[in-house]
Design a protein around this motif. Structure first.
Motif, PDB file in Angstrom:
ATOM      1  N   UNK A   1       0.663  -1.311  -0.046  1.00 30.36           N
ATOM      2  CA  UNK A   1      -0.094   0.049  -0.103  1.00 30.36           C
ATOM      3  C   UNK A   1       0.842   1.275  -0.058  1.00 30.36           C
ATOM      4  N   UNK A   2       0.160   2.311   0.035  1.00 29.40           N
ATOM      5  CA  UNK A   2       0.697   3.552  -0.084  1.00 29.40           C
ATOM      6  C   UNK A   2       1.706   3.941   1.144  1.00 29.40           C
ATOM      7  N   UNK A   3       1.621   3.298   2.126  1.00 31.98           N
ATOM      8  CA  UNK A   3       2.611   3.488   3.338  1.00 31.98           C
ATOM      9  C   UNK A   3       3.860   2.511   3.206  1.00 31.98           C
ATOM     10  N   UNK A   4       3.712   1.606   2.343  1.00 32.34           N
ATOM     11  CA  UNK A   4       4.787   0.875   2.155  1.00 32.34           C
ATOM     12  C   UNK A   4       4.701  -0.428   2.849  1.00 32.34           C
ATOM     13  N   UNK A   5       3.212  -0.727   3.720  1.00 31.37           N
ATOM     14  CA  UNK A   5       2.933  -1.989   4.142  1.00 31.37           C
ATOM     15  C   UNK A   5       2.571  -3.035   3.238  1.00 31.37           C
ATOM     16  N   UNK A   6       3.422  -4.251   3.202  1.00 33.63           N
ATOM     17  CA  UNK A   6       3.232  -5.149   2.242  1.00 33.63           C
ATOM     18  C   UNK A   6       2.162  -6.445   3.102  1.00 33.63           C
ATOM     19  N   UNK A   7       1.521  -6.956   2.212  1.00 30.26           N
ATOM     20  CA  UNK A   7       0.651  -8.183   2.581  1.00 30.26           C
ATOM     21  C   UNK A   7       0.903  -9.269   1.405  1.00 30.26           C
ATOM     22  N   UNK A   8       1.160 -10.506   1.965  1.00 28.97           N
ATOM     23  CA  UNK A   8       1.209 -11.673   0.974  1.00 28.97           C
ATOM     24  C   UNK A   8      -0.060 -12.034   0.565  1.00 28.97           C
ATOM     25  N   UNK A   9      -0.260 -11.770  -0.655  1.00 31.96           N
ATOM     26  CA  UNK A   9      -1.808 -12.124  -1.199  1.00 31.96           C
ATOM     27  C   UNK A   9      -1.469 -13.867  -1.933  1.00 31.96           C
ATOM     28  N   UNK A  10      -0.577 -13.997  -2.420  1.00 33.34           N
ATOM     29  CA  UNK A  10      -0.585 -15.400  -3.247  1.00 33.34           C
ATOM     30  C   UNK A  10       0.759 -15.920  -2.563  1.00 33.34           C
ATOM     31  N   UNK A  11       0.858 -17.241  -2.411  1.00 30.93           N
ATOM     32  CA  UNK A  11       2.003 -17.884  -2.111  1.00 30.93           C
ATOM     33  C   UNK A  11       2.135 -19.485  -2.638  1.00 30.93           C
ATOM     34  N   UNK A  12       3.152 -19.980  -2.234  1.00 33.98           N
ATOM     35  CA  UNK A  12       3.221 -21.362  -2.742  1.00 33.98           C
ATOM     36  C   UNK A  12       2.070 -22.316  -2.711  1.00 33.98           C
ATOM     37  N   UNK A  13       1.609 -22.111  -1.218  1.00 34.16           N
ATOM     38  CA  UNK A  13       0.533 -22.916  -0.831  1.00 34.16           C
ATOM     39  C   UNK A  13      -0.737 -22.614  -1.743  1.00 34.16           C
ATOM     40  N   UNK A  14      -0.860 -21.591  -2.461  1.00 34.92           N
ATOM     41  CA  UNK A  14      -1.982 -21.329  -3.550  1.00 34.92           C
ATOM     42  C   UNK A  14      -1.675 -22.064  -4.880  1.00 34.92           C
ATOM     43  N   UNK A  15      -0.498 -22.699  -4.777  1.00 35.53           N
ATOM     44  CA  UNK A  15      -0.104 -23.366  -6.011  1.00 35.53           C
ATOM     45  C   UNK A  15       0.823 -22.607  -7.059  1.00 35.53           C
ATOM     46  N   UNK A  16       1.342 -21.364  -6.803  1.00 44.97           N
ATOM     47  CA  UNK A  16       2.135 -20.509  -7.818  1.00 44.97           C
ATOM     48  C   UNK A  16       3.563 -21.024  -7.452  1.00 44.97           C
ATOM     49  N   UNK A  17       4.154 -21.037  -8.623  1.00 51.10           N
ATOM     50  CA  UNK A  17       5.518 -21.551  -8.532  1.00 51.10           C
ATOM     51  C   UNK A  17       6.735 -20.564  -9.119  1.00 51.10           C
ATOM     52  N   UNK A  18       6.160 -19.950 -10.052  1.00 50.07           N
ATOM     53  CA  UNK A  18       7.099 -18.676 -10.724  1.00 50.07           C
ATOM     54  C   UNK A  18       6.318 -17.464 -11.369  1.00 50.07           C
ATOM     55  N   UNK A  19       5.878 -16.917 -10.320  1.00 51.33           N
ATOM     56  CA  UNK A  19       4.921 -15.702 -11.028  1.00 51.33           C
ATOM     57  C   UNK A  19       5.849 -14.598 -11.324  1.00 51.33           C
ATOM     58  N   UNK A  20       5.501 -14.229 -12.586  1.00 47.87           N
ATOM     59  CA  UNK A  20       6.545 -13.376 -13.507  1.00 47.87           C
ATOM     60  C   UNK A  20       6.009 -11.935 -13.691  1.00 47.87           C
ATOM     61  N   UNK A  21       4.610 -11.992 -13.654  1.00 48.42           N
ATOM     62  CA  UNK A  21       3.622 -10.385 -13.939  1.00 48.42           C
ATOM     63  C   UNK A  21       2.469 -10.491 -13.377  1.00 48.42           C
ATOM     64  N   UNK A  22       2.036  -9.605 -12.998  1.00 46.34           N
ATOM     65  CA  UNK A  22       0.784  -9.188 -12.068  1.00 46.34           C
ATOM     66  C   UNK A  22      -0.038  -8.134 -12.776  1.00 46.34           C
ATOM     67  N   UNK A  23      -1.152  -8.079 -12.815  1.00 47.12           N
ATOM     68  CA  UNK A  23      -2.010  -6.914 -13.174  1.00 47.12           C
ATOM     69  C   UNK A  23      -3.305  -6.794 -12.387  1.00 47.12           C
ATOM     70  N   UNK A  24      -3.782  -5.635 -12.232  1.00 46.48           N
ATOM     71  CA  UNK A  24      -5.162  -5.394 -11.598  1.00 46.48           C
ATOM     72  C   UNK A  24      -5.677  -4.423 -12.382  1.00 46.48           C
ATOM     73  N   UNK A  25      -7.056  -4.587 -12.577  1.00 43.67           N
ATOM     74  CA  UNK A  25      -7.797  -3.380 -12.927  1.00 43.67           C
ATOM     75  C   UNK A  25      -8.008  -2.386 -12.046  1.00 43.67           C
TER      76      UNK A  25
END
Lengths: 40, 138
Positions: free
Chosen positions: A15-39
């Motif tokens: 977020x704008x304050x620099x606070x980070x939240x993990x949204x997706x990680x390996x337990x969700x099945x992702x292995x090599x995330x290379x790009x992300x997009x949001x509308x």
């Protein structure tokens, strides 16, 4: 913003304050995330 | 909702919500379209339409999530697409090798930025009618 963290196989939301939240990680099945997009 | 391309999975992962409690799903094209090979940049357009550069298949895939319909763009015209953006007119801008193309859902292909020595765009972003590309020269 969304940040893809290749080294740790996760996607973070930062977020704008620099606070980070993990949204997706390996337990969700992702292995090599290379790009992300949001509308705005 | 946001989407992530995963090169190892050969898939797009969609996640609803912007906190750790959201739901997620893995999106893969049907056999008739064929699997993705090293998906790269992607964009999320109006009404949840997902656009992804299927880099090593030399094509762009569009998923209309409302109907779960996949459309293939740019086959035969693209070399190694890495970045995509949706333009205001609905076409897809693609950073491909050493140029930037615009692909229409009608199959049209327009060269927006011509191939040039030392020009290696890898990403594009649309910003209020302006198109930005990320890359390097040299």
């Amino acid at each position: 913003v969304l940040v893809t963290d290749l080294a740790n196989a996760r996607v973070l939301g930062v977020d704008a304050t620099g606070s980070a939240t993990v949204l997706l990680e390996s337990k969700h099945g992702i292995v090599m995330p290379v790009a992300a997009a949001i509308h705005a | 909702v946001f989407v992530v391309s995963d090169q190892r999975l050969g898939a797009v992962v969609a996640f609803s919500g912007l906190d750790a409690d959201g739901a997620f799903g893995v999106l893969r094209p049907p056999p008739a379209i064929g699997g993705m090979h090293n998906p790269a940049g992607l964009a999320l357009a109006e009404e949840g339409t997902v656009v992804v550069a299927d880099r090593d298949n030399g094509r762009v895939l569009v998923l209309f999530t409302a109907s779960l319909t996949w459309v293939e763009l740019g086959s035969g015209s693209l070399n190694r697409p890495t970045g995509v953006a949706v333009l205001p007119d609905g076409r897809v801008a693609v950073a491909d090798s050493r140029r930037v193309l615009a692909l229409g859902l009608d199959g049209s292909v327009e060269e927006l930025v011509a191939m040039a020595q030392g020009f290696v765009p890898v990403g594009v972003a649309e910003a209020g009618g302006r198109l930005y590309r990320r890359g390097h020269t040299g």
